[in-house]
Design a protein around this motif. Structure first.
Motif, PDB file in Angstrom:
ATOM      1  N   ASP A  97     -41.017  -0.439  48.706  1.00  0.00           N
ATOM      2  CA  ASP A  97     -39.816   0.556  48.420  1.00  0.00           C
ATOM      3  C   ASP A  97     -39.127  -0.039  46.662  1.00  0.00           C
ATOM      4  N   GLU A  98     -39.553  -1.310  46.585  1.00  0.00           N
ATOM      5  CA  GLU A  98     -39.102  -1.489  45.094  1.00  0.00           C
ATOM      6  C   GLU A  98     -40.176  -1.941  43.947  1.00  0.00           C
ATOM      7  N   SER A  99     -40.932  -0.792  43.694  1.00  0.00           N
ATOM      8  CA  SER A  99     -42.694  -1.687  43.092  1.00  0.00           C
ATOM      9  C   SER A  99     -41.609  -1.547  41.190  1.00  0.00           C
ATOM     10  N   PHE A 100     -40.346  -2.335  41.055  1.00  0.00           N
ATOM     11  CA  PHE A 100     -40.757  -2.528  39.681  1.00  0.00           C
ATOM     12  C   PHE A 100     -40.911  -3.527  39.415  1.00  0.00           C
ATOM     13  N   ASP A 101     -40.698  -4.366  40.104  1.00  0.00           N
ATOM     14  CA  ASP A 101     -41.725  -6.015  39.775  1.00  0.00           C
ATOM     15  C   ASP A 101     -43.571  -5.752  39.883  1.00  0.00           C
ATOM     16  N   ILE A 102     -43.283  -5.213  40.598  1.00  0.00           N
ATOM     17  CA  ILE A 102     -44.679  -4.848  40.809  1.00  0.00           C
ATOM     18  C   ILE A 102     -45.843  -4.424  39.771  1.00  0.00           C
ATOM     19  N   TYR A 103     -45.394  -3.439  38.657  1.00  0.00           N
ATOM     20  CA  TYR A 103     -45.384  -2.926  38.064  1.00  0.00           C
ATOM     21  C   TYR A 103     -45.848  -3.985  36.779  1.00  0.00           C
ATOM     22  N   SER A 104     -44.352  -4.599  36.985  1.00  0.00           N
ATOM     23  CA  SER A 104     -44.231  -5.639  35.958  1.00  0.00           C
ATOM     24  C   SER A 104     -46.141  -6.806  35.712  1.00  0.00           C
ATOM     25  N   LEU A 105     -45.889  -6.721  36.626  1.00  0.00           N
ATOM     26  CA  LEU A 105     -47.021  -7.924  37.197  1.00  0.00           C
ATOM     27  C   LEU A 105     -48.680  -7.348  37.028  1.00  0.00           C
TER      28      LEU A 105
ATOM     29  N   ILE B 245     -52.533 -15.514  43.744  1.00  0.00           N
ATOM     30  CA  ILE B 245     -52.783 -16.185  44.264  1.00  0.00           C
ATOM     31  C   ILE B 245     -54.794 -16.011  43.449  1.00  0.00           C
ATOM     32  N   LEU B 246     -55.122 -14.768  43.898  1.00  0.00           N
ATOM     33  CA  LEU B 246     -56.296 -14.524  42.557  1.00  0.00           C
ATOM     34  C   LEU B 246     -56.615 -14.398  41.787  1.00  0.00           C
ATOM     35  N   SER B 247     -54.850 -13.864  40.712  1.00  0.00           N
ATOM     36  CA  SER B 247     -54.916 -14.461  39.324  1.00  0.00           C
ATOM     37  C   SER B 247     -55.339 -15.715  38.971  1.00  0.00           C
ATOM     38  N   LYS B 248     -54.541 -17.108  39.699  1.00  0.00           N
ATOM     39  CA  LYS B 248     -54.357 -17.803  39.237  1.00  0.00           C
ATOM     40  C   LYS B 248     -56.243 -18.326  39.145  1.00  0.00           C
ATOM     41  N   GLN B 249     -56.884 -17.811  39.933  1.00  0.00           N
ATOM     42  CA  GLN B 249     -58.885 -18.009  40.193  1.00  0.00           C
ATOM     43  C   GLN B 249     -58.849 -17.245  39.081  1.00  0.00           C
ATOM     44  N   ASP B 250     -58.472 -16.471  38.685  1.00  0.00           N
ATOM     45  CA  ASP B 250     -58.937 -15.810  37.010  1.00  0.00           C
ATOM     46  C   ASP B 250     -59.790 -14.156  37.109  1.00  0.00           C
ATOM     47  N   ASP B 251     -59.195 -13.925  38.975  1.00  0.00           N
ATOM     48  CA  ASP B 251     -59.535 -12.685  39.803  1.00  0.00           C
ATOM     49  C   ASP B 251     -58.900 -11.659  39.213  1.00  0.00           C
ATOM     50  N   HIS B 252     -58.658 -11.609  37.724  1.00  0.00           N
ATOM     51  CA  HIS B 252     -57.601 -10.533  37.739  1.00  0.00           C
ATOM     52  C   HIS B 252     -57.587  -8.828  37.899  1.00  0.00           C
ATOM     53  N   GLN B 253     -59.349  -8.397  38.119  1.00  0.00           N
ATOM     54  CA  GLN B 253     -59.239  -7.570  38.461  1.00  0.00           C
ATOM     55  C   GLN B 253     -58.790  -6.936  40.058  1.00  0.00           C
ATOM     56  N   GLY B 254     -59.532  -8.417  41.236  1.00  0.00           N
ATOM     57  CA  GLY B 254     -58.322  -8.215  41.899  1.00  0.00           C
ATOM     58  C   GLY B 254     -57.773  -8.349  42.530  1.00  0.00           C
ATOM     59  N   ALA B 255     -56.788  -8.781  41.750  1.00  0.00           N
ATOM     60  CA  ALA B 255     -55.241  -9.942  41.567  1.00  0.00           C
ATOM     61  C   ALA B 255     -54.399  -7.694  41.105  1.00  0.00           C
ATOM     62  N   ILE B 256     -55.084  -7.517  40.551  1.00  0.00           N
ATOM     63  CA  ILE B 256     -54.667  -5.899  40.501  1.00  0.00           C
ATOM     64  C   ILE B 256     -54.762  -4.845  41.840  1.00  0.00           C
ATOM     65  N   ASN B 257     -56.211  -5.575  42.326  1.00  0.00           N
ATOM     66  CA  ASN B 257     -56.526  -4.318  43.494  1.00  0.00           C
ATOM     67  C   ASN B 257     -54.991  -4.928  44.693  1.00  0.00           C
ATOM     68  N   MET B 258     -54.812  -5.853  44.886  1.00  0.00           N
ATOM     69  CA  MET B 258     -53.442  -6.152  45.887  1.00  0.00           C
ATOM     70  C   MET B 258     -52.704  -6.212  45.265  1.00  0.00           C
ATOM     71  N   LEU B 259     -52.335  -5.752  44.440  1.00  0.00           N
ATOM     72  CA  LEU B 259     -50.905  -5.205  43.335  1.00  0.00           C
ATOM     73  C   LEU B 259     -50.942  -3.539  43.893  1.00  0.00           C
ATOM     74  N   HIS B 260     -52.008  -3.515  44.013  1.00  0.00           N
ATOM     75  CA  HIS B 260     -51.845  -1.493  44.033  1.00  0.00           C
ATOM     76  C   HIS B 260     -51.787  -1.341  45.389  1.00  0.00           C
ATOM     77  N   LYS B 261     -52.468  -2.156  46.314  1.00  0.00           N
ATOM     78  CA  LYS B 261     -52.157  -2.249  47.495  1.00  0.00           C
ATOM     79  C   LYS B 261     -50.442  -2.937  48.203  1.00  0.00           C
ATOM     80  N   ALA B 262     -49.851  -3.248  47.243  1.00  0.00           N
ATOM     81  CA  ALA B 262     -48.719  -3.888  47.236  1.00  0.00           C
ATOM     82  C   ALA B 262     -47.848  -2.593  47.243  1.00  0.00           C
ATOM     83  N   LEU B 263     -48.164  -1.499  46.270  1.00  0.00           N
ATOM     84  CA  LEU B 263     -47.430  -0.346  45.420  1.00  0.00           C
ATOM     85  C   LEU B 263     -46.606   0.216  46.583  1.00  0.00           C
ATOM     86  N   LEU B 264     -48.283   0.941  47.393  1.00  0.00           N
ATOM     87  CA  LEU B 264     -48.302   1.670  48.532  1.00  0.00           C
ATOM     88  C   LEU B 264     -48.013   1.072  49.512  1.00  0.00           C
TER      89      LEU B 264
END
Length: 466
Positions: free
Chosen positions: A129-137, A107-126
């Motif tokens: 169990d499977e981080s492959f797709d998250i690193y791609s995003l 959602i944040l990415s589609k709203q052009d808040d790419h730094q916000g999207a990155i912050n969310m993805l780092h939370k997902a990484l924590l």
């Protein structure tokens, strides 16, 4: 009516579509609904995907995975408010579901808040169990921010999980290229190939890196290994042809390009390269044959028309050259290079009014090369339009204020228009910039060599008077 465990996904989809056509109600477990929904979303049948989500939630109202698929559809349709509400509900139930954070990032990415999207993805990484797709995003989000170093690092991590992920491999090399770190790309690819010696994609990319660094023998070897790994790899044959061209091995290059035609349908680009090889070999008839095949295969390929133009220009058949550059301009009228070539051909045909117009178009479209200003000015001089020629050189000097030749030209034109003070000023500047090029003035304006003040200026400058 539950599906038996051994029925595959195709059976589930057929049974689901059969249910939609009848009044029967079939029961599917939540996993089957997920597969059905994914199938429709992946092939772009959003309406059927939404229908499957609706029925799936009726049968499994507490399924987080089906609700997350509903979120995915809402985000796709830019209904961010509903998507956020559903995510809030899901997060109160399960705060450890990485997909919740991934969808918030989407959602944040589609709203052009790419730094916000990155912050969310780092939370997902924590919590993932499977981080492959998250690193791609993460890699894609960093690309949006033009942070190619971090993007590269994340795509590299994808390849650490799955070395056959060629999409990530291409992205890694794209980042190296954008960073102009060709040596880094070569080191990375060689290391990758140590572990994957038959990866045609990596060999192909390595060859392209060597080609960029003009390491042609190394590039040739890399493309050969790509072909050994996959004998039907068109791109490797084509790139090998380009290397052979640069090495002057035109017959071998033709053979490589011909291979691409024999493997698949002929392409205009292959015909074009073959034509150029034949032209360099002096096989004019064959060169013309392949150039004409180029534009026959793709009439919109402006480079094909340009190649024919250049062919006839070299033969000094300017009328034919003009006919074909016009075709290129008709395809891409915003191409400054084509207008400049057209202008030069018009000069050769002594059609100076048309040359004037074409030079103006070239400059208006951003061609500010030194020779453009000089040749445009020369065409105007032949038209005896000295005032316009002066204005052209004045414009040119805005881009090249330290160009001695243009100063000498402008000085001579000021003389022709009886602007003596300006002529003296420009001649003095020209001599300061490069007195050794005074011969340029003498050659262009021999009628002014014996003017007293001109002789005096030259005599005061030893290099100019010799």
């Amino acid at each position: 009516m539950a599906l038996r465990p051994n029925e595959n996904n195709d059976d589930s989809i057929l049974k689901f579509e059969s249910m939609l056509k009848t009044d029967d109600v079939y029961f599917f477990d939540a996993d089957d609904f997920e597969s059905i929904i994914h199938h429709y979303l992946n092939i772009g049948k959003i309406a059927l995907g939404k229908k499957a989500i609706q029925i799936g939630l009726q049968q499994h109202p507490h399924s987080s995975e089906i609700k997350l698929l509903r979120v995915e559809v809402l985000v796709f349709e830019d209904d961010f408010e509903k998507a956020e509400q559903l995510l809030d509900e899901l997060q109160t139930i399960d705060n450890k579901n990485d997909e919740i954070f991934i969808q918030r990032a989407n959602i944040l990415s589609k709203q052009d808040d790419h730094q916000g999207a990155i912050n969310m993805l780092h939370k997902a990484l924590l919590i993932s169990d499977e981080s492959f797709d998250i690193y791609s995003l993460l890699g894609m989000e960093y690309l949006f921010l033009d942070d190619f170093e971090k993007a590269k690092d994340n795509f590299v991590k994808c390849l650490q999980y799955d070395e056959s992920d060629y999409s990530s491999l291409y992205n890694v090399i794209y980042c190296f290229e954008f960073l102009e770190d060709f040596d880094g790309a070569i080191v990375y690819l060689n290391d990758y190939l140590e572990r994957n010696p038959y990866c045609e994609v990596a060999w192909h990319q390595l060859g392209k890196m060597y080609f960029t660094k003009e390491m042609f023998l190394e590039a040739l070897a890399a493309f050969d290994f790509a072909i050994i790994s996959d004998e039907s790899f068109l791109g490797a044959y084509f790139e090998k042809g380009r290397v052979l061209e640069r090495l002057g091995k035109y017959n071998e290059a033709i053979e490589s390009y011909q291979t691409t035609i024999s493997i698949d349908d002929p392409t205009s680009h292959a015909y074009l390269r073959i034509g150029r090889c034949h032209e360099r070999l002096g096989n004019d008839d064959l060169a013309k044959y392949y150039y004409y095949n180029t534009v026959h295969e793709d009439p919109l390929l402006d480079k094909g028309w340009l190649a024919i133009t250049e062919f006839y220009t070299k033969k000094k058949e300017f009328s034919k050259a003009q006919r074909y550059i016009n075709k290129a301009i008709n395809i891409d009228g915003e191409n400054a290079l084509y207008w400049k070539k057209s202008a030069k051909i018009f000069v050769a045909l002594n059609n100076l009014d048309e040359a004037d117009f074409a030079f103006k178009q070239a400059v208006d479209l951003g061609n500010y090369e030194i020779d453009t200003w000089q040749e445009w000015s020369a065409a105007l001089q032949k038209l005896n339009d000295f005032h316009s020629a002066v204005q052209v050189l004045i414009q040119g000097l805005e881009f090249y204020p330290d160009n001695a030749e243009m100063c000498y030209l402008l000085s001579g034109l000021y003389l022709k228009t009886n602007q003596i003070d300006l002529a003296k000023e420009k001649l003095g500047i020209a001599l300061q910039l490069n007195s050794e090029k005074a011969v340029f003035f003498k050659k262009k304006f021999p009628e002014f060599i014996n003017v007293k003040w001109v002789k005096d200026i030259f005599s005061k400058n030893k290099k100019a008077s010799t």
